[in-house]
Design a protein around this motif. Structure first.
Motif, PDB file in Angstrom:
ATOM      1  N   GLY A 241       0.802  -1.200   0.000  1.00  0.00           N
ATOM      2  CA  GLY A 241       0.000   0.000   0.000  1.00  0.00           C
ATOM      3  C   GLY A 241       0.847   1.268   0.000  1.00  0.00           C
TER       4      GLY A 241
ATOM      5  N   GLN B 205      -5.731   1.500  -0.677  1.00  0.00           N
ATOM      6  CA  GLN B 205      -5.874   1.026   0.693  1.00  0.00           C
ATOM      7  C   GLN B 205      -7.345   0.861   1.030  1.00  0.00           C
ATOM      8  N   ASP B 206      -8.031   1.861   0.629  1.00  0.00           N
ATOM      9  CA  ASP B 206      -9.464   1.805   0.839  1.00  0.00           C
ATOM     10  C   ASP B 206     -10.040   0.535   0.252  1.00  0.00           C
ATOM     11  N   ARG B 207      -9.579   0.322  -0.965  1.00  0.00           N
ATOM     12  CA  ARG B 207     -10.123  -0.819  -1.677  1.00  0.00           C
ATOM     13  C   ARG B 207      -9.767  -2.132  -0.997  1.00  0.00           C
TER      14      ARG B 207
ATOM     15  N   ILE C 175      -9.113  -2.592   1.984  1.00  0.00           N
ATOM     16  CA  ILE C 175      -9.860  -2.741   3.231  1.00  0.00           C
ATOM     17  C   ILE C 175     -11.252  -3.259   2.940  1.00  0.00           C
TER      18      ILE C 175
ATOM     19  N   CYS D 254     -12.063  -4.851   0.408  1.00  0.00           N
ATOM     20  CA  CYS D 254     -11.887  -6.221  -0.047  1.00  0.00           C
ATOM     21  C   CYS D 254     -11.820  -7.148   1.158  1.00  0.00           C
TER      22      CYS D 254
END
Lengths: 292, 982
Positions: B614, B623-625, B627, B629
């Protein structure tokens, strides 16, 4: 656009990453919107992306153009050529055109640019492998069409050409971009697996071709008198549907089987070609790719 | 009140069944029928009424005409003859209408304005209802009393040329016929030339009494290019010349025989401004009707305006003209001008015959017939008629006699008009009010089901049903009052008969209360949802679940199927939709399996690397993704380790291969029975097997299938039911051998064929035995409440009992369907549902889809003709209505029922807790969705051209399906109850 520029920009990319990594890490940990913090990097990256997207758009326009050409050029050389009435000829021509354009683009643009070795034997085996893969995908699609209900024994040529055109729309770009590498294919077609704009657009066009084919099967049960469905030649005005044709022993009725599906596949492919640059452009802020 | 979602769903489906039944009752009004059938030849014609003096005229009057030619032109609208087009293109006909010996009428057709029912109406004088088609299942022939049958019985020789429909309606009635198919709409010359080419020959011959010609060309032109096309003019001119030819030939013959002939020119229905027909616009309803005969003399200057009459009047007129009894179900009245030239006594006699027939029909169909004004008028005129006869027999030739005669005639005509009107009011109208009430009920239930999805599919599978609050709420009472007032207004104001108004006030009030209660429930559910929605939107932490590809496919497939019901071709070919959907489902499952198999190894490290990298990656968004995920993954990851990774090599390969095996099975089944319309004529395996040359192959296949059925079913049965199953399957083979479908290897010659009652009953006993054992096990499991396996075994036994019954009822060439169904169920259970751990809703919907597909794999379609009625006679000596209906329904819907019962046994053995409730709810929802949508579609398409041939049969199938769904949901709920108790 000049391919040399593209290649040089690609070579710039890793060094740029190295430079920017600490900065990015900083942002990531702070979770601050990137643009407001460092306009320079952001603009740099955006231009990178924008040139890529532009390139993508041009290649896709070329593909669409090749399909349009495949409709108009043959009519200069062949008599009585039309998509509906000499459908199989058109299928062959279209498939050849699209393959040719894809290969050309691959050779000129080289979007993945990962040919580490370039020995001739390696290239030849790679090419042969690609051919085998293509044939296999044709047979695979043929089997799937039969499982979906296409006639098993009759109309084999029609079904196979349908499989060929669908392979052209889906497998050929994959082969060009990813090479004969199943692992890479699986990666691209799983969720969150794409690593570049090119793969993303590949994903979109392939899926939209499939969806187009799938939707293209819908008009088959309808019994309207529509040319895309019946390919009615005017002189056989009595043929209203296949039913009538066979019931009255009129073997001269034109064959309609793959028309709606192939048209669906073509429309799907074209739609994918149009949509994918737009979609990527639209979502360019959100899209990020893991680099290999 | 808290209810389990299963119970709630079952209640909803039951209410829905009521709604659908009400809708069907309104959509298919029962026609007016006389109880006497065609065979009532013995009944003498009504004698002439006479007061005091005895009349000696008891026989039917002699025919008025020697020969009758009926020239029926499909789609002959009234203005094609009487309007400007007629003047321009049909000069001869116009001359006849204006100056010749003819009577012209504008005959009004009733709905549906489609050829087949209109032919029936013309020939029987009744108003055919769709329900007739269902009543004489499988027999396209017209069984009602009609003019053609009567004429044939009277020894008349009938010749027919034209539309094939007639040949189907009246098989073996014509001494000579040539049917042309109306399939090629774009052909409008050939169809008519096919009729006309016989004309010259036939007109020269004298060996016939009735000639019927049905010309299709005009209608075809209408369909292709509309009523204002120039082609219409050409066609009308052609028709005019044909009419002239027939008329001159008839006239020249009359000169020799001196007995008048009759030429009838009529249309069956009109043509709308766009050229179609089927609906109720004035252009479609009004047809031309011209009676031409030298008997209808007229003085010069006698202008006869075309009068408006009913199409049904022709039957009575023809019967009288040919000297036949009037068809028993005819609601028409005699076209009086045709008998005007006869002596008064004959005129009165004809009117009397017609009135007697109509009043008899009225007596049989209206309970309070004595209060009907028409009946009173008839009685009075009959009395007057008697007086007139007495005077006449006294040879009183005075003015009095003449005046009285005229008065009687007027009375009779009034009576006939009133009688005919009150009879035809009974039918031929969609009962919109009942349909509306039914639709409202169904829609409210659907809304309730949809609104309670989140609650019902929650983990506890219970929902709060606001049952008591609406009863005491103000809204409920208000709604109830308004609806009741509406009911009173509608029922007192409508002219046509209405089923819902005919119900007792208590029942109607109950239905109104139900509707308003449902409405209140929907309202409160809505309010609650809004409140929850606000609460949720304040809570951003609530994770939004993302849908897997499978869910998207299921949702899209269901919606697509529902939408496809709006097109007649898609209804005819609905099997294609389902085959397509289950194929796609299999491919989606395949995709899921392969992803799980191959990408699990890469995915995990990749995911980790996502998180680790990340900081390297240029995008914080990632990172959002990842997370997200991770948040999504848990339910998959937690499933993961136990599923595919633990499988051994061989099983893993089986898992990978299973979708392909299923796809292959489906492809094989598809070629077993070709159904639908467009491709139904294609050769298929079923026909190949049932042909008598391939009896040996069929026998081998049937025996093999039965063995395979046993092998697939027995593994989870108890010992007793295993034995019973084996004997039962043996009995099935014996039954098929006894009725001559299959052969025993030792008997080469086909011995005498019996009905196989004993063998079939033998199997029935075993079916009941297995079902009984299963029920006993279920009850035991409830009482003991300790042993979970007993319940599983019990459910499986019930399932296997149903399989045995299906094996008995299926035709032998369909036994592979049963085998493949069991096989696919086994594979799915073992290699797909268990390892991939789909949730109950997904499994339910997959079961539903496969059930629907198997409905068509069996050879069913959406037309009534494919119902296998012979299944109703298995094991019965004589026709018994209730068992026969049950057996036929089970045999027809065996696919969906077997898949549903497999669902019950699978869910209760594999999962625990709320799964059954969820499954029941999903099943109810997914079944009621198409029904509700279809009801609305059919209501809006009720004037469609194919309403009878395509949409109505499908509506009946849907009605039956929802009934069976209700039974299945009840079974689910019962199982769910035992589950919760244990």
């Amino acid at each position: 656009m000049d391919p040399a520029l593209f290649r040089s920009s690609l070579s710039v990319w890793p060094s740029f990453l190295l430079v920017s990594a600490p900065v990015l890490f900083d942002y990531a940990s702070q979770r601050v919107p990137r643009c407001s913090h460092s306009p320079w990097i952001a603009s740099q990256e955006n231009t990178m992306k924008d040139t890529d997207i532009k390139r993508l758009l041009y290649t896709h326009l070329l593909c669409i153009f090749s399909i349009i050409l495949s409709i108009f050029i043959p009519s200069f050389f062949l008599e009585n050529f039309s998509i509906l009435e000499t459908h199989l000829t058109w299928l062959c021509i279209c498939s050849v055109f699209v393959t040719a354009v894809n290969l050309l683009l691959y050779l000129v643009v080289k979007p993945n640019a990962s040919s580490k070795r370039s020995s001739l034997s390696y290239k030849v085996t790679r090419f042969l492998k690609c051919c085998i893969y293509f044939l296999m995908s044709c047979f695979f699609f043929h089997v799937i069409f039969v499982l979906y209900g296409a006639p098993l024994i009759e109309l084999v040529l029609e079904t196979f050409l349908f499989a060929v055109i669908l392979s052209t729309f889906t497998t050929v770009p994959c082969l060009c971009l990813l090479g004969p590498n199943i692992k890479a294919w699986l990666r691209v077609f799983s969720r969150n697996g794409v690593t570049s704009i090119w793969e993303n657009s590949l994903q979109i066009t392939t899926i939209s071709s499939f969806i187009g084919t799938w939707l293209g099967a819908f008009p088959i049960p309808l019994d309207w008198e529509r040319p895309w469905q019946m390919a009615i030649e005017r002189k056989y005005k009595m043929c209203r549907s296949l039913y009538v044709c066979t019931r009255h022993g009129a073997s001269h009725c034109p064959q309609v089987w793959p028309i709606s599906c192939t048209l669906g596949a073509t429309f799907g492919y074209v739609a994918g070609l149009v949509i994918s640059p737009l979609w990527i452009y639209w979502n360019r802020k959100q899209l990020t790719y893991k680099n290999h | 009140m808290r209810l389990g979602s299963g119970t709630f769903a079952a209640c909803c489906v039951v209410i829905e069944v009521l709604g659908v039944a009400l809708f069907l009752r309104g959509f298919f009004p029962t026609p007016v029928r006389s109880s006497a059938r065609t065979e009532h030849q013995a009944e003498p014609p009504a004698p002439e009424p006479s007061a005091g003096a005895s009349s000696n005229w008891t026989k039917l009057p002699p025919p008025l005409f020697r020969k009758v030619v009926i020239m029926l032109i499909d789609g002959l609208r009234d203005d094609f003859v009487f309007g400007s087009k007629g003047v321009k293109f049909m000069p001869y006909t116009t001359y006849l209408v204006e100056k010749g010996a003819s009577h012209s009428f504008v005959a009004e057709a009733k709905l549906p304005t489609v050829t087949m029912p209109r032919i029936k109406a013309l020939m029987t004088g009744s108003l055919p209802g769709f329900i007739d088609v269902v009543r004489n299942l499988n027999s396209p022939a017209l069984l009602e009393d009609n003019v053609i049958t009567q004429a044939k019985a009277a020894g008349k020789r009938i010749i027919f040329y034209g539309d094939e429909t007639w040949v189907k309606l009246f098989p073996r009635h014509f001494v000579e016929y040539d049917g042309t198919t109306s399939f090629f709409v774009s052909d409008y010359t050939e169809v008519d030339d096919n009729v006309t080419r016989h004309l010259d020959k036939v007109l020269k011959r004298g060996d016939w009494d009735v000639l019927i010609l049905h010309y299709l060309g005009l209608d075809h032109i209408g369909h292709v290019s509309g009523p204002s096309s120039p082609l219409i003019g050409h066609k009308l001119r052609e028709m005019d010349s044909i009419l002239m030819k027939i008329h001159t030939s008839l006239l020249s013959e009359e000169r020799e025989t001196l007995v008048p002939n009759l030429l009838v020119l009529c249309g069956d229905h009109g043509m709308s401004e766009t050229g179609g027909h089927g609906a109720s616009s004035v252009e479609e309803l009004n047809t031309a009707l011209i009676l031409i005969s030298s008997a209808f003399e007229r003085k010069p200057g006698d202008i006869r305006r075309p009068k408006h009459v009913q199409q049904t009047d022709l039957a009575a007129t023809l019967a009288i003209g040919l000297g036949l009894p009037i068809p028993g179900n005819s609601v028409g009245s005699l076209l009086f001008p045709t008998v005007e030239g006869r002596p008064v006594r004959e005129q009165l006699r004809f009117l009397h015959l017609n009135a007697v027939q109509l009043s008899k029909l009225l007596q049989e169909n209206v309970p309070s017939y004595t209060k009907e004004p028409g009946f009173e008028q008839f009685k009075m005129s009959e009395r007057l008629h008697g007086n007139w006869i007495r005077l006449y027999l006294e040879e009183n030739n005075s003015e009095v006699l003449f005046n009285l005669g005229a008065k009687v005639r007027r009375q009779y005509l009034d009576a006939l008009r009133t009688l005919s009107l009150s009879l035809s009011r009974q039918v031929a109208q969609y009962d919109i009010y009942s349909m509306l009430v039914g639709t409202v009920m169904v829609l409210e239930v659907l809304a309730l089901l949809l609104l309670s999805i989140p609650q019902a599919l929650s983990s506890e599978a219970e929902l709060e049903v606001p049952l008591w609050s609406p009863v005491f709420s103000l809204l409920f009472y208000l709604m109830f009052l308004v609806l009741s007032a509406l009911h009173v207004i509608v029922c007192t104001s409508t002219e046509s008969s209405c089923y819902f108004c005919g119900l007792s006030w208590l029942t109607a009030g109950g239905v109104m209360a139900l509707i308003s209660a449902l409405l209140c429930a929907v309202g409160s559910a809505l309010a609650k949802m809004f409140a929850d929605g606000k609460f949720l939107s304040k809570n951003p932490a609530h994770p939004k679940a993302r849908w897997s590809e499978l869910d998207v496919l299921i949702l899209l497939g269901t919606t697509g199927h529902v939408l496809s019901l709006g097109a007649s071709s898609f209804i005819e070919e609905e099997h294609q939709t389902w085959y397509f959907l289950i194929n796609t489902l299999c491919l989606a499952l395949c995709h899921e399996i392969y992803r799980n198999c191959f990408l699990r190894d890469d995915c995990e490290p990749q995911q980790c690397s996502h998180v680790e990298e990340g900081f390297v990656s240029p995008a914080p968004a990632l990172q959002d993704r990842s997370i997200r995920c991770n948040m999504l993954e848990p339910h998959r990851v937690s499933k993961g380790p136990t599923s595919l990774d633990t499988l051994r090599g061989y099983e893993k390969w089986m898992v990978l291969a299973s979708p392909w095996v299923i796809l292959t099975c489906c492809r094989l089944l598809r070629s077993l029975n070709q159904t639908g319309v467009q491709w139904a004529h294609r050769p298929d395996l079923g026909h190949w097997l049932t042909s008598s040359d391939h009896k040996a192959e069929l026998s081998v296949l049937a025996a093999l299938s039965l063995i395979l059925i046993f092998a697939l079913v027995q593994r989870r049965c108890s010992l007793t039911s295993k034995v019973a199953m084996a004997l039962g399957l043996l009995g099935v083979y014996c039954y098929r051998a006894a009725i001559g479908n299959v052969l025993f290897p030792w008997q080469r010659d086909s011995k005498d064929i019996s009905k196989g009652v004993i063998e079939a009953r033998f199997v029935h006993v075993f079916v009941l035995g297995i079902l009984f054992t299963g029920t006993k096990d279920l009850l035991k499991s409830q009482v003991i409440a300790a042993d979970f396996t007993i319940k599983t075994v019990g459910l499986w036994e019930i399932y296997s009992g149903l399989v045995l019954l299906a094996a008995l009822l299926f035709r032998p060439h369909n036994l592979p369907v049963l085998v493949f169904s069991l096989f696919i169920q086994t594979i799915m259970t073992k290699f797909i549902w268990k390892p991939l751990r789909h949730d109950a809703a997904e499994i339910t919907i997959m079961h539903y889809w496969f059930g629907q597909a198997f409905f068509y794999f069996q050879g069913n379609s959406n037309s009534i003709a494919t119902v296998d009625v012979s299944a109703g006679f298995v094991g019965l000596d004589t026709y018994m209505e209730v068992p026969a209906m049950f057996l036929t329904a089970f045999a027809t819907f065996a696919g969906p029922v077997l898949w549903a019962s497999h669902l019950v046994s699978f869910l209760s053995s594999e999962t625990s807790g709320s799964a059954l409730g969820h499954a029941c709810f999903c099943y109810a929802l997914i079944c009621s969705f198409p029904v509700s949508a279809y009801i609305i579609l059919v209501t809006s398409l009720r004037y469609h051209l194919f309403i009878w041939s395509v949409f109505s049969p499908k509506l009946l199938y849907e009605g039956m399906h929802i009934l069976i769904t209700a039974a299945i949901c009840a079974f689910f709920t019962a199982m769910d109850q035992t589950n919760t108790k244990s």
